[in-house]
Design a protein around this motif. Structure first.
Motif, PDB file in Angstrom:
ATOM      1  N   GLY A 239      79.987  25.666  40.375  1.00 44.13           N
ATOM      2  CA  GLY A 239      81.081  26.547  40.767  1.00 44.13           C
ATOM      3  C   GLY A 239      80.996  26.934  42.235  1.00 44.13           C
ATOM      4  N   PRO A 240      81.748  27.957  42.640  1.00 41.54           N
ATOM      5  CA  PRO A 240      81.806  28.355  44.052  1.00 41.54           C
ATOM      6  C   PRO A 240      80.733  29.358  44.459  1.00 41.54           C
ATOM      7  CG  PRO A 240      83.389  29.623  42.797  1.00 41.54           C
ATOM      8  CD  PRO A 240      82.709  28.717  41.811  1.00 41.54           C
ATOM      9  N   GLU A 241      79.847  29.727  43.535  1.00 41.61           N
ATOM     10  CA  GLU A 241      78.850  30.770  43.828  1.00 41.61           C
ATOM     11  C   GLU A 241      77.962  30.364  45.012  1.00 41.61           C
ATOM     12  OE1 GLU A 241      80.092  30.936  39.613  1.00 41.61           O
ATOM     13  OE2 GLU A 241      79.151  29.370  40.807  1.00 41.61           O
ATOM     14  N   GLU A 242      77.605  31.339  45.799  1.00 39.68           N
ATOM     15  CA  GLU A 242      76.794  31.086  46.992  1.00 39.68           C
ATOM     16  C   GLU A 242      75.324  31.039  46.607  1.00 39.68           C
ATOM     17  OE1 GLU A 242      76.081  33.066  51.414  1.00 39.68           O
ATOM     18  OE2 GLU A 242      77.868  33.575  50.241  1.00 39.68           O
ATOM     19  N   LEU A 243      74.654  29.936  46.939  1.00 41.31           N
ATOM     20  CA  LEU A 243      73.225  29.784  46.688  1.00 41.31           C
ATOM     21  C   LEU A 243      72.459  30.013  47.985  1.00 41.31           C
ATOM     22  CD1 LEU A 243      73.291  26.518  44.515  1.00 41.31           C
ATOM     23  CD2 LEU A 243      73.420  28.888  43.729  1.00 41.31           C
ATOM     24  N   THR A 244      71.169  30.238  47.872  1.00 41.76           N
ATOM     25  CA  THR A 244      70.351  30.423  49.075  1.00 41.76           C
ATOM     26  C   THR A 244      70.220  29.102  49.812  1.00 41.76           C
ATOM     27  OG1 THR A 244      68.256  29.888  47.989  1.00 41.76           O
ATOM     28  CG2 THR A 244      69.022  32.189  47.848  1.00 41.76           C
ATOM     29  N   ASP A 245      69.846  29.178  51.078  1.00 41.78           N
ATOM     30  CA  ASP A 245      69.649  27.954  51.858  1.00 41.78           C
ATOM     31  C   ASP A 245      68.596  27.071  51.220  1.00 41.78           C
ATOM     32  OD1 ASP A 245      71.544  28.689  53.684  1.00 41.78           O
ATOM     33  OD2 ASP A 245      70.110  29.504  55.137  1.00 41.78           O
ATOM     34  N   LYS A 246      67.549  27.678  50.728  1.00 44.32           N
ATOM     35  CA  LYS A 246      66.470  26.896  50.105  1.00 44.32           C
ATOM     36  C   LYS A 246      66.976  26.180  48.864  1.00 44.32           C
ATOM     37  CE  LYS A 246      61.752  27.282  48.317  1.00 44.32           C
ATOM     38  NZ  LYS A 246      60.618  28.186  48.009  1.00 44.32           N
ATOM     39  N   GLU A 247      67.771  26.874  48.053  1.00 44.66           N
ATOM     40  CA  GLU A 247      68.313  26.258  46.835  1.00 44.66           C
ATOM     41  C   GLU A 247      69.277  25.130  47.190  1.00 44.66           C
ATOM     42  OE1 GLU A 247      68.150  30.048  43.723  1.00 44.66           O
ATOM     43  OE2 GLU A 247      69.903  29.757  45.023  1.00 44.66           O
ATOM     44  N   ASN A 248      70.127  25.346  48.188  1.00 40.02           N
ATOM     45  CA  ASN A 248      71.075  24.315  48.602  1.00 40.02           C
ATOM     46  C   ASN A 248      70.367  23.070  49.120  1.00 40.02           C
ATOM     47  OD1 ASN A 248      74.018  24.799  48.379  1.00 40.02           O
ATOM     48  ND2 ASN A 248      73.520  26.725  49.405  1.00 40.02           N
ATOM     49  N   GLU A 249      69.332  23.279  49.898  1.00 37.32           N
ATOM     50  CA  GLU A 249      68.638  22.147  50.508  1.00 37.32           C
ATOM     51  C   GLU A 249      67.909  21.292  49.481  1.00 37.32           C
ATOM     52  OE1 GLU A 249      66.257  24.112  53.394  1.00 37.32           O
ATOM     53  OE2 GLU A 249      67.976  24.623  54.673  1.00 37.32           O
ATOM     54  N   GLY A 250      67.582  21.879  48.336  1.00 35.67           N
ATOM     55  CA  GLY A 250      66.922  21.104  47.291  1.00 35.67           C
ATOM     56  C   GLY A 250      67.872  20.271  46.458  1.00 35.67           C
ATOM     57  N   LEU A 251      69.159  20.599  46.519  1.00 32.85           N
ATOM     58  CA  LEU A 251      70.169  19.919  45.708  1.00 32.85           C
ATOM     59  C   LEU A 251      70.534  18.557  46.286  1.00 32.85           C
ATOM     60  CD1 LEU A 251      72.555  22.932  45.048  1.00 32.85           C
ATOM     61  CD2 LEU A 251      71.455  21.562  43.258  1.00 32.85           C
ATOM     62  N   PRO A 252      71.085  17.653  45.439  1.00 32.39           N
ATOM     63  CA  PRO A 252      71.689  16.428  45.998  1.00 32.39           C
ATOM     64  C   PRO A 252      72.741  16.807  47.025  1.00 32.39           C
ATOM     65  CG  PRO A 252      71.567  16.313  43.589  1.00 32.39           C
ATOM     66  CD  PRO A 252      71.163  17.708  43.970  1.00 32.39           C
ATOM     67  N   ILE A 253      72.931  15.982  48.022  1.00 30.33           N
ATOM     68  CA  ILE A 253      73.772  16.316  49.172  1.00 30.33           C
ATOM     69  C   ILE A 253      75.193  16.694  48.748  1.00 30.33           C
ATOM     70  CG2 ILE A 253      74.432  13.918  49.584  1.00 30.33           C
ATOM     71  CD1 ILE A 253      73.728  16.534  52.302  1.00 30.33           C
ATOM     72  N   ASP A 254      75.708  16.041  47.683  1.00 27.72           N
ATOM     73  CA  ASP A 254      77.083  16.309  47.252  1.00 27.72           C
ATOM     74  C   ASP A 254      77.256  17.686  46.623  1.00 27.72           C
ATOM     75  OD1 ASP A 254      77.894  13.821  48.096  1.00 27.72           O
ATOM     76  OD2 ASP A 254      77.630  12.862  46.151  1.00 27.72           O
ATOM     77  N   LEU A 255      76.162  18.360  46.305  1.00 31.25           N
ATOM     78  CA  LEU A 255      76.247  19.673  45.685  1.00 31.25           C
ATOM     79  C   LEU A 255      75.875  20.805  46.630  1.00 31.25           C
ATOM     80  CD1 LEU A 255      75.353  17.697  42.970  1.00 31.25           C
ATOM     81  CD2 LEU A 255      75.889  19.903  41.981  1.00 31.25           C
ATOM     82  N   GLN A 256      75.574  20.478  47.858  1.00 32.71           N
ATOM     83  CA  GLN A 256      75.157  21.502  48.813  1.00 32.71           C
ATOM     84  C   GLN A 256      76.370  22.224  49.420  1.00 32.71           C
ATOM     85  OE1 GLN A 256      72.491  19.855  51.743  1.00 32.71           O
ATOM     86  NE2 GLN A 256      71.103  19.002  50.212  1.00 32.71           N
ATOM     87  N   TYR A 257      76.260  23.542  49.507  1.00 31.37           N
ATOM     88  CA  TYR A 257      77.260  24.372  50.182  1.00 31.37           C
ATOM     89  C   TYR A 257      78.688  24.039  49.725  1.00 31.37           C
ATOM     90  CZ  TYR A 257      73.223  25.336  53.109  1.00 31.37           C
ATOM     91  OH  TYR A 257      71.975  25.691  53.550  1.00 31.37           O
TER      92      TYR A 257
END
Length: 363
Positions: free
Chosen positions: A238-256
Motif C-alpha cells: 500500500g501507500p504507507e511510508e516505511l523507514t529508509d532502512k526498510e525500503n532499502e531492503g525491499l526489491p527495487i520495485d517496492l521501494q518508496y
C-alpha cells in the motif's frame, strides 16, 4: 420432460441443412433446458442432441452458434456432466481448440469459459490437456494467445487465465512452465498487476500458487532469472511510508511507493498471493530470501489494513514464519516433514474451528 419421440423430433431438426429459423428455435429451446438442473439431467441422457449441438457450433448463423456455445457453458458448469461432455462428445474439445486458434472467431470468450469449466476437476482436466497437445497447439501456443494483446479483436480471452490455472493441477503443465531453459512462467508474472481484469489476475495468481507446490523450483523462482517476489508483493503493498532502512531492503520495485498506491481489490486474489508466499517459506532458501528482501514490513502494513478475517489469518501465518526461529536441523524443508497422524488431526481441527470463527464473525 420430453418423451423419446419428442427428443427424436428435436434431433431431426438439428441438422446443418435445416432451415435457419427452425434451427434457431430448437437450439434456443435446448439452451433453455440447459439453464436448470432437470434439463441438464435430461440432456445428459441424450448424447445425440449434444453431438448435434457441437456440430451446429460451426453454423453460419452467429445466433444459432451462440445458442450452442451458451448451452455448453451451462452444461459444463455442472461437474457431474463433465465426463459425459468429454467422452460422449469426442469432437467437442477439438472444435473448441480449433476455433480458439482463429483470431477472428467471434465466440472465443465462450470457448474459454467452457474450457475453464471442463478443466476444473483433474480427470477432465487431463482430457482437456491431452486434446490441447494433440491439436498441434500445445501449451506454448495457448500461452502465446494469452500473452498477445489483441490476439482476437472480438474477444477479451480473460478466461484463458483460469484455464491455465486449472491445467497446472497437472505435473506436465507445471513442468512446461517451470522449465528453466524455456522460462515460460516469467511471461505470466505481469498479469498479477493486470488492472483491466480480475479474472486474469485471479487465474494467473492461482497458476503461480500451484507451481509453488513444486518446492524444488523455489530458489530458481526467487532468483533474478524469474524474480517472482515483486509480482507477489506489489499487489499487497500500500501507500504507507516505511523507514529508509526498510525500503532499502525491499526489491527495487517496492521501494518508496507513491501515496496513491492501491492494493489488490479482490480478497480471493489477496488470499492466494499470501498462500503463495507461505508456500515459498516452506524451504530454507525461500525463507532466507523473503527475510533478506524485507517482506515483513509490507505484510505488517498489509495486516493492519486488511479487513477480511480469512485473509488476515493467512497473513499471520506468513508473518509467524518470517519472524520466527529457523526449524532445527533436519526439518528445514517444511514440505518434506512427515506429520504424525494425531498432530495432523489436531491441526485440521484447529483449522475447522478457525473457519467457524471467521464465518461467525467472532474473535
Amino acid at each position: 420432460m420430453l418423451s423419446d419421440s419428442d427428443s427424436a423430433e428435436l434431433l431431426s431438426f438439428l441438422k446443418p441443412d435445416t432451415r435457419p429459423d427452425v434451427k434457431g428455435y430448437v437450439t434456443n429451446y435446448i439452451l433453455g433446458l440447459s439453464a436448470h438442473s432437470d434439463g441438464c439431467r435430461y440432456l445428459r441422457s441424450k448424447p445425440g442432441l449434444l453431438v448435434s449441438m457441437v456440430t451446429l457450433m460451426s453454423d453460419p448463423s452467429i445466433a444459432i452458434a451462440k445458442n450452442c456455445f451458451h448451452a455448453f457453458i451451462n452444461l459444463s458448469a455442472d461437474e457431474t456432466l463433465h465426463q459425459v461432455l468429454v467422452t460422449q462428445n469426442s469432437e467437442l474439445l477439438t472444435v473448441l481448440f480449433r476455433n480458439l486458434l482463429d483470431p477472428h472467431f467471434q465466440l472465443s470468450d465462450q470457448i474459454c469459459t467452457i474450457l475453464s469449466n471442463l478443466s476444473r476437476s483433474e480427470t477432465t482436466c487431463r482430457s482437456v490437456f491431452k486434446v490441447l497437445e494433440e491439436q498441434s497447439m500445445g501449451l506454448a501456443k495457448l500461452l502465446d494467445i494469452f500473452c498477445t494483446d489483441g490476439f482476437n479483436k472480438m474477444a477479451s480471452l480473460h478466461h484463458l487465465a483460469p484455464l491455465l490455472s486449472n491445467l497446472t493441477q497437472l505435473p506436465e503443465a507445471r513442468h512446461f512452465l517451470l522449465d528453466k531453459d524455456r522460462c515460460a512462467i516469467k511471461r505470466l508474472l505481469p498479469y498479477t498487476l493486470y488492472e483491466a481484469s480480475t479474472v486474469r489476475r485471479r487465474g494467473v495468481v492461482g497458476l503461480l500458487h500451484n507451481c509453488c507446490f513444486d518446492y524444488s523450483h523455489h530458489e530458481w523462482l526467487l532468483s533474478d532469472a524469474v524474480d517472482i517476489l515483486p509480482f507477489l508483493l506489489l499487489p499487497l503493498a500500500g501507500p504507507e511510508e516505511l523507514t529508509d532502512k526498510e525500503n532499502e531492503g525491499l526489491p527495487i520495485d517496492l521501494q518508496y511507493l507513491p501515496e496513491d498506491k492501491k492494493r489488490e481489490s479482490d480478497p480471493d486474489v489477496r488470499k492466494m498471493l499470501l498462500e503463495t508466499l507461505l508456500l515459498l517459506t516452506a524451504t530454507k532458501a525461500g525463507r532466507r530470501t523473503l527475510k533478506n528482501m524485507s517482506v515483513y514490513p509490507i505484510l505488517r502494513e498489509f495486516h493492519d489494513w486488511e479487513a477480511e478475517p480469512r485473509v488476515t489469518a493467512v497473513c499471520e501465518k506468513v508473518i509467524h514464519v518470517l519472524i520466527g526461529e529457523e526449524p532445527e536441523e533436519g526439518m528445514e524443508n517444511l514440505m518434506e516433514l512427515k506429520i504424525p497422524d494425531d498432530v495432523e488431526e489436531r491441526l485440521k481441527e484447529a483449522d475447522r474451528r478457525e473457519e467457524e470463527v471467521i464465518r461467525g464473525g467472532g474473535d
